[in-house]
Write a protein that holds these residues in place. Structure first.
Motif, PDB file in Angstrom:
ATOM      1  N   LEU A 157       0.786  -1.356  -0.060  1.00  0.00           N
ATOM      2  CA  LEU A 157      -0.029   0.035   0.167  1.00  0.00           C
ATOM      3  C   LEU A 157       0.728   1.150   0.010  1.00  0.00           C
ATOM      4  O   LEU A 157       0.802   2.246  -0.623  1.00  0.00           O
ATOM      5  N   ASP A 158       1.921   1.271   0.589  1.00  0.00           N
ATOM      6  CA  ASP A 158       3.108   2.438   0.826  1.00  0.00           C
ATOM      7  C   ASP A 158       3.863   2.401  -0.514  1.00  0.00           C
ATOM      8  O   ASP A 158       4.838   3.408  -0.344  1.00  0.00           O
ATOM      9  N   ASP A 159       3.761   1.543  -1.370  1.00  0.00           N
ATOM     10  CA  ASP A 159       4.642   1.433  -2.474  1.00  0.00           C
ATOM     11  C   ASP A 159       6.051   1.324  -1.960  1.00  0.00           C
ATOM     12  O   ASP A 159       6.953   2.140  -2.768  1.00  0.00           O
ATOM     13  N   GLU A 160       6.307   0.446  -0.954  1.00  0.00           N
ATOM     14  CA  GLU A 160       7.668   0.156  -0.434  1.00  0.00           C
ATOM     15  C   GLU A 160       8.317  -1.207  -0.896  1.00  0.00           C
ATOM     16  O   GLU A 160       9.086  -1.662  -0.331  1.00  0.00           O
ATOM     17  N   THR A 161       7.621  -1.874  -1.894  1.00  0.00           N
ATOM     18  CA  THR A 161       8.064  -3.057  -2.467  1.00  0.00           C
ATOM     19  C   THR A 161       8.848  -2.966  -3.746  1.00  0.00           C
ATOM     20  O   THR A 161       8.610  -2.149  -4.376  1.00  0.00           O
ATOM     21  N   ASP A 162       9.750  -3.893  -3.959  1.00  0.00           N
ATOM     22  CA  ASP A 162      10.522  -3.972  -5.268  1.00  0.00           C
ATOM     23  C   ASP A 162       9.425  -4.367  -6.279  1.00  0.00           C
ATOM     24  O   ASP A 162       8.390  -5.040  -6.017  1.00  0.00           O
ATOM     25  N   PRO A 163       9.788  -4.231  -7.385  1.00  0.00           N
ATOM     26  CA  PRO A 163       8.785  -4.438  -8.798  1.00  0.00           C
ATOM     27  C   PRO A 163       8.325  -5.868  -8.632  1.00  0.00           C
ATOM     28  O   PRO A 163       7.161  -6.148  -9.154  1.00  0.00           O
ATOM     29  N   GLU A 164       9.449  -6.808  -8.411  1.00  0.00           N
ATOM     30  CA  GLU A 164       9.074  -8.069  -8.590  1.00  0.00           C
ATOM     31  C   GLU A 164       8.144  -8.531  -7.463  1.00  0.00           C
ATOM     32  O   GLU A 164       7.204  -9.093  -7.573  1.00  0.00           O
ATOM     33  N   ALA A 165       8.168  -8.110  -6.111  1.00  0.00           N
ATOM     34  CA  ALA A 165       7.197  -8.244  -5.251  1.00  0.00           C
ATOM     35  C   ALA A 165       6.018  -7.562  -5.370  1.00  0.00           C
ATOM     36  O   ALA A 165       4.710  -8.145  -5.179  1.00  0.00           O
ATOM     37  N   ARG A 166       5.954  -6.364  -5.915  1.00  0.00           N
ATOM     38  CA  ARG A 166       4.761  -5.916  -6.372  1.00  0.00           C
ATOM     39  C   ARG A 166       4.056  -6.557  -7.297  1.00  0.00           C
ATOM     40  O   ARG A 166       2.709  -6.750  -7.276  1.00  0.00           O
ATOM     41  N   ALA A 167       4.661  -7.038  -8.341  1.00  0.00           N
ATOM     42  CA  ALA A 167       3.997  -7.749  -9.587  1.00  0.00           C
ATOM     43  C   ALA A 167       3.436  -9.335  -8.910  1.00  0.00           C
ATOM     44  O   ALA A 167       2.297  -9.266  -9.150  1.00  0.00           O
ATOM     45  N   LYS A 168       3.836  -9.748  -7.905  1.00  0.00           N
ATOM     46  CA  LYS A 168       3.341 -11.038  -7.255  1.00  0.00           C
ATOM     47  C   LYS A 168       2.116 -10.646  -6.557  1.00  0.00           C
ATOM     48  O   LYS A 168       1.304 -11.329  -6.539  1.00  0.00           O
ATOM     49  N   MET A 169       2.241  -9.459  -5.658  1.00  0.00           N
ATOM     50  CA  MET A 169       1.202  -8.844  -4.954  1.00  0.00           C
ATOM     51  C   MET A 169       0.131  -8.848  -5.695  1.00  0.00           C
ATOM     52  O   MET A 169      -1.177  -9.068  -5.398  1.00  0.00           O
ATOM     53  N   GLN A 170       0.188  -8.009  -6.783  1.00  0.00           N
ATOM     54  CA  GLN A 170      -0.898  -7.547  -7.561  1.00  0.00           C
ATOM     55  C   GLN A 170      -1.643  -8.996  -8.381  1.00  0.00           C
ATOM     56  O   GLN A 170      -2.696  -9.052  -8.358  1.00  0.00           O
ATOM     57  N   ALA A 171      -0.637  -9.958  -8.864  1.00  0.00           N
ATOM     58  CA  ALA A 171      -1.115 -11.233  -9.334  1.00  0.00           C
ATOM     59  C   ALA A 171      -1.919 -12.198  -8.395  1.00  0.00           C
ATOM     60  O   ALA A 171      -3.140 -12.679  -8.616  1.00  0.00           O
ATOM     61  N   HIS A 172      -1.536 -11.925  -6.970  1.00  0.00           N
ATOM     62  CA  HIS A 172      -2.247 -12.468  -5.851  1.00  0.00           C
ATOM     63  C   HIS A 172      -3.670 -11.938  -5.676  1.00  0.00           C
ATOM     64  O   HIS A 172      -4.779 -12.291  -5.717  1.00  0.00           O
ATOM     65  N   LEU A 173      -3.493 -10.577  -5.637  1.00  0.00           N
ATOM     66  CA  LEU A 173      -4.820  -9.803  -5.387  1.00  0.00           C
ATOM     67  C   LEU A 173      -5.623  -9.869  -6.383  1.00  0.00           C
ATOM     68  O   LEU A 173      -6.882  -9.830  -6.138  1.00  0.00           O
ATOM     69  N   HIS A 174      -5.509  -9.888  -7.519  1.00  0.00           N
ATOM     70  CA  HIS A 174      -6.201 -10.197  -8.837  1.00  0.00           C
ATOM     71  C   HIS A 174      -6.983 -11.400  -8.940  1.00  0.00           C
ATOM     72  O   HIS A 174      -8.019 -11.390  -9.107  1.00  0.00           O
ATOM     73  N   ASP A 175      -6.371 -12.633  -8.413  1.00  0.00           N
ATOM     74  CA  ASP A 175      -7.126 -13.965  -8.629  1.00  0.00           C
ATOM     75  C   ASP A 175      -7.637 -14.121  -6.803  1.00  0.00           C
ATOM     76  O   ASP A 175      -8.068 -15.536  -6.915  1.00  0.00           O
ATOM     77  N   CYS A 176      -7.324 -13.517  -5.751  1.00  0.00           N
ATOM     78  CA  CYS A 176      -7.610 -14.034  -4.383  1.00  0.00           C
ATOM     79  C   CYS A 176      -8.816 -13.374  -3.995  1.00  0.00           C
ATOM     80  O   CYS A 176      -8.550 -11.906  -3.336  1.00  0.00           O
ATOM     81  N   ALA A 177     -10.118 -13.629  -3.914  1.00  0.00           N
ATOM     82  CA  ALA A 177     -11.011 -12.493  -3.602  1.00  0.00           C
ATOM     83  C   ALA A 177     -10.808 -12.272  -2.082  1.00  0.00           C
ATOM     84  O   ALA A 177     -11.324 -10.721  -1.816  1.00  0.00           O
TER      85      ALA A 177
END
Length: 93
Positions: free
Chosen positions: A21-41
């Motif tokens: 939320l604070d945009d304090e993750t590296d790009p790889e971790a951010r992409a994994k989080m986005q993928a998870h949030l996209h598919d996990c209600a």
């Protein structure tokens, strides 16, 4: 590494949610989080609640500014703590 969407399990996502939320993750971790949030209600729902809470806090408390004296005292104390920590010795008893 978990086995959920984005290669993360829900516990890993919740553990790092505020970094995301604070945009304090590296790009790889951010992409994994986005993928998870996209598919996990359930995680997406929790993410939405935390995002709303963060926005509410920013709106209601965002104008508060600590006094300059407090900034100075904290900075001095952090410097002292750093010096104290750097000068400690380890002694095996």
């Amino acid at each position: 590494m978990g086995f959920g969407p984005g290669g993360l399990d829900c516990d890993e996502v919740m553990q790092d949610l505020y970094l995301y939320l604070d945009d304090e993750t590296d790009p790889e971790a951010r992409a994994k989080m986005q993928a998870h949030l996209h598919d996990c209600a359930p995680c997406l729902r929790k993410f939405g609640l935390e995002q709303d809470l963060k926005s509410l806090i920013a709106r209601t408390c965002g104008g508060d500014v600590a006094p300059r004296e407090l900034h100075d005292r904290v900075r001095i104390r952090l410097t002292q703590a750093t010096i104290e920590t750097a000068s400690l010795e380890f002694r095996a008893d």
